[in-house]
Write a protein that holds these residues in place. Sequence first.
Motif, PDB file in Angstrom:
ATOM      1  N   SER A 151       0.816  -1.235   0.086  1.00 35.66           N
ATOM      2  CA  SER A 151       0.110  -0.028  -0.039  1.00 35.66           C
ATOM      3  C   SER A 151       0.930   1.045  -0.207  1.00 35.66           C
ATOM      4  CB  SER A 151      -0.731  -0.005   1.123  1.00 35.66           C
ATOM      5  OG  SER A 151      -1.843  -1.069   1.174  1.00 35.66           O
ATOM      6  N   THR A 152       1.666   1.292  -0.761  1.00 34.82           N
ATOM      7  CA  THR A 152       2.580   2.188  -1.000  1.00 34.82           C
ATOM      8  C   THR A 152       2.073   3.549  -1.621  1.00 34.82           C
ATOM      9  OG1 THR A 152       3.649   1.520  -3.032  1.00 34.82           O
ATOM     10  CG2 THR A 152       4.720   0.924  -0.789  1.00 34.82           C
ATOM     11  N   GLU A 153       2.698   4.675  -1.868  1.00 31.77           N
ATOM     12  CA  GLU A 153       2.085   5.786  -2.598  1.00 31.77           C
ATOM     13  C   GLU A 153       2.402   5.664  -4.101  1.00 31.77           C
ATOM     14  OE1 GLU A 153       0.393   9.262  -3.315  1.00 31.77           O
ATOM     15  OE2 GLU A 153       0.614   8.139  -1.308  1.00 31.77           O
ATOM     16  N   ALA A 154       3.561   4.787  -4.337  1.00 33.03           N
ATOM     17  CA  ALA A 154       3.854   4.797  -5.688  1.00 33.03           C
ATOM     18  C   ALA A 154       2.614   3.569  -6.180  1.00 33.03           C
ATOM     19  CB  ALA A 154       5.024   4.024  -6.033  1.00 33.03           C
ATOM     20  N   GLU A 155       2.513   2.677  -5.491  1.00 32.10           N
ATOM     21  CA  GLU A 155       1.472   1.594  -6.121  1.00 32.10           C
ATOM     22  C   GLU A 155      -0.062   2.199  -6.215  1.00 32.10           C
ATOM     23  OE1 GLU A 155      -0.730  -2.490  -4.430  1.00 32.10           O
ATOM     24  OE2 GLU A 155       1.061  -1.690  -3.625  1.00 32.10           O
ATOM     25  N   ARG A 156      -0.229   3.253  -5.033  1.00 29.04           N
ATOM     26  CA  ARG A 156      -1.528   3.908  -5.548  1.00 29.04           C
ATOM     27  C   ARG A 156      -1.605   4.875  -6.747  1.00 29.04           C
ATOM     28  NH1 ARG A 156      -1.304   4.007   0.426  1.00 29.04           N
ATOM     29  NH2 ARG A 156      -0.395   5.988   0.130  1.00 29.04           N
ATOM     30  N   LEU A 157      -0.320   5.321  -7.028  1.00 32.00           N
ATOM     31  CA  LEU A 157      -0.229   6.214  -8.341  1.00 32.00           C
ATOM     32  C   LEU A 157      -0.305   5.469  -9.387  1.00 32.00           C
ATOM     33  CD1 LEU A 157       0.583   9.074  -9.431  1.00 32.00           C
ATOM     34  CD2 LEU A 157       3.072   8.225  -9.247  1.00 32.00           C
ATOM     35  N   VAL A 158       0.572   4.328  -9.467  1.00 28.98           N
ATOM     36  CA  VAL A 158       0.431   3.454 -10.729  1.00 28.98           C
ATOM     37  C   VAL A 158      -1.030   2.950 -11.031  1.00 28.98           C
ATOM     38  CG1 VAL A 158       1.184   1.246 -11.830  1.00 28.98           C
ATOM     39  CG2 VAL A 158       2.880   3.027 -10.800  1.00 28.98           C
ATOM     40  N   GLU A 159      -1.800   2.346 -10.004  1.00 31.46           N
ATOM     41  CA  GLU A 159      -2.939   1.857 -10.056  1.00 31.46           C
ATOM     42  C   GLU A 159      -3.954   2.882 -10.357  1.00 31.46           C
ATOM     43  OE1 GLU A 159      -6.254  -0.411  -7.358  1.00 31.46           O
ATOM     44  OE2 GLU A 159      -4.273  -0.431  -6.482  1.00 31.46           O
ATOM     45  N   GLY A 160      -4.032   4.061 -10.099  1.00 30.42           N
ATOM     46  CA  GLY A 160      -4.846   5.285 -10.584  1.00 30.42           C
ATOM     47  C   GLY A 160      -4.724   5.561 -12.009  1.00 30.42           C
ATOM     48  N   ILE A 161      -3.434   5.334 -12.482  1.00 31.78           N
ATOM     49  CA  ILE A 161      -3.096   5.675 -14.070  1.00 31.78           C
ATOM     50  C   ILE A 161      -3.950   4.376 -14.538  1.00 31.78           C
ATOM     51  CG2 ILE A 161      -1.390   5.518 -15.718  1.00 31.78           C
ATOM     52  CD1 ILE A 161       0.559   6.770 -13.803  1.00 31.78           C
ATOM     53  N   LEU A 162      -3.756   3.195 -14.218  1.00 31.15           N
ATOM     54  CA  LEU A 162      -4.364   2.326 -14.741  1.00 31.15           C
ATOM     55  C   LEU A 162      -5.659   2.158 -14.985  1.00 31.15           C
ATOM     56  CD1 LEU A 162      -2.037  -0.862 -13.487  1.00 31.15           C
ATOM     57  CD2 LEU A 162      -1.645   0.660 -15.399  1.00 31.15           C
ATOM     58  N   ARG A 163      -6.533   2.621 -13.934  1.00 36.21           N
ATOM     59  CA  ARG A 163      -7.778   2.649 -13.502  1.00 36.21           C
ATOM     60  C   ARG A 163      -8.409   3.655 -14.421  1.00 36.21           C
ATOM     61  NH1 ARG A 163     -10.129  -0.436  -9.760  1.00 36.21           N
ATOM     62  NH2 ARG A 163      -8.858  -1.320  -8.384  1.00 36.21           N
ATOM     63  N   ARG A 164      -7.726   4.785 -14.568  1.00 25.91           N
ATOM     64  CA  ARG A 164      -8.032   5.863 -15.365  1.00 25.91           C
ATOM     65  C   ARG A 164      -8.091   5.799 -16.807  1.00 25.91           C
ATOM     66  NH1 ARG A 164      -5.001   9.261 -13.503  1.00 25.91           N
ATOM     67  NH2 ARG A 164      -3.265   9.330 -15.184  1.00 25.91           N
ATOM     68  N   GLU A 165      -7.187   4.826 -17.349  1.00 22.04           N
ATOM     69  CA  GLU A 165      -7.143   4.432 -18.630  1.00 22.04           C
ATOM     70  C   GLU A 165      -8.313   3.609 -19.025  1.00 22.04           C
ATOM     71  OE1 GLU A 165      -5.696   4.377 -22.661  1.00 22.04           O
ATOM     72  OE2 GLU A 165      -5.078   5.777 -20.993  1.00 22.04           O
ATOM     73  N   ARG A 166      -8.477   2.492 -18.184  1.00 21.05           N
ATOM     74  CA  ARG A 166      -9.444   1.698 -18.342  1.00 21.05           C
ATOM     75  C   ARG A 166     -10.963   2.451 -18.550  1.00 21.05           C
ATOM     76  NH1 ARG A 166      -9.590  -2.489 -14.143  1.00 21.05           N
ATOM     77  NH2 ARG A 166     -10.602  -0.878 -12.841  1.00 21.05           N
ATOM     78  N   THR A 167     -11.187   3.322 -17.620  1.00 21.69           N
ATOM     79  CA  THR A 167     -12.362   4.084 -17.645  1.00 21.69           C
ATOM     80  C   THR A 167     -12.736   4.777 -18.907  1.00 21.69           C
ATOM     81  OG1 THR A 167     -12.157   4.503 -15.338  1.00 21.69           O
ATOM     82  CG2 THR A 167     -13.755   5.907 -16.471  1.00 21.69           C
TER      83      THR A 167
END
Length: 489
Positions: free
Chosen positions: A68-84
């Motif tokens: 649950s690192t900040e880097a993980e949340r950042l990357v996951e956000g990029i992935l979710r945004r692209e999927r949306t």
Amino acid sequence: MQYCRKLFFTCVSVGLIAAGSAIFPIYYEAKRQLFDQLSSQALSIAASLSLQIPSSSLEEIASSPSSSTEAERLVEGILRRERTIQREHGVFIEDIVIVRPSSRPESVEVLIDAPLDSNLKIPRGKIYTERGLNGERLDLKHLFSPEGFVRDTYGTWLIGYAPIYDTQSGYMGTILVSIKSSKVIASMRILLAYGALAFLISLSIATAASSFFQKKLTQSLTYLSQRVSQIQKGNLDTPIQAQGNDEFGALASSIEAMRQGLKERELLKKHFSRYVSRHILEDILHSNYTLSLVGESRKITVLFADIRGFTTFAEEHTPEEVVSLLNEYFEEMLQVIFAYRGTLDKFLGDGIMVEFGSPLDDPEQEKNAVLCALSMQETLSKLMEKWHREGKPLISIGIGIHTGLAVVGNIGTEARMEYTAIGDTVNVAARIEKQTRHFQEPILVSEDTQKKVRDLLLWKDLGPVQLTGREKSIRLFTPEGKSSAKSRK
């Protein structure tokens, strides 16, 4: 099975085969293009994301034991945004995962998972196999998309692979953009539904068209079959109407021509079967002879034969005896007449009127007439020998022959018609026959006839004779001696 039904099912089958030959290749081609399009989209999205992921964040995720690192949340956000974004544009991405090869052979380790459903999120550090649907080994360090579905621990997917590289560290991981197979299959089912709908429409059109043409064909065939059946039964009076300008119309016209020909033949048979020999009748039927109410002028040779003393003969015998003897006499005479191509014009009580040279031309009509007269006398002699043995009364006949022009044809009306000859030639022949009593000769021939056959027989010149009702005299001859030509019986 009736021919029309066979034709119906054949047309429907051909329609189905044609529709299937067109629709199913189109369906499979559309299916392939859909698969290629989705694979290309997954690959394009994976390649785009591989450039958006900060390599420093990914390196931090890979080296950090915390999930649950900040880097993980950042990357996951990029992935979710692209999927949306992609789903808003109609690309239904199910999952985006960043993996890297694990220490276990043919397995990968999950770094980041951004699934559509958070409950299905693959935990960080999870190890699972990464083989293709057909068991092939997948290369994670190159940009590619497998030609088919890929099966992993979590299901079957259409996946685009894009490696992530750092300029300093080199290969860091691979982005997997997954479209669930059920989504692709659903799209394919839509294509299949459209294909099935097109197939059903084609089937309906083929069935309707086949039914229409079957009905038209059945009507035409039934109509023609009924008319042919009527012709077969002898009904030649009903005309056959052409059913359009197609082959059935041509067939109807041909049958109508056949009906008219048969009707003409029947009419010919009706008019001539009792008056000419079978051979003459066949010649008439095979010629272009046509019946007409209008007579035609032609040269003929007319023969009249009459029983001498018939009135006294009839008075001395019963009507039954007279009729019986006449019938036997006429039967023998007709055989001779027909043998020499003569045409029976009519019976005149005890007399016979015969024509030579009609209804068909006969270049030897004079010869045939004279030989026929000689044969009739010879046949009568044999008949008299038979009657003498049977105790029946004996008779003799006189024969007159003349050649000239006469009007020959069907005389009368449609209701009552008779094929006969009229004119001066007929009158002269009848008067010549009456002169046989005066000269006591069985056969008398006019000069017009004798000059055509003068070399055939020996002749006795009886000189000019004044016939009743004529101003000019006519020279008569009678045959005598033996014939120099053979009879043509």
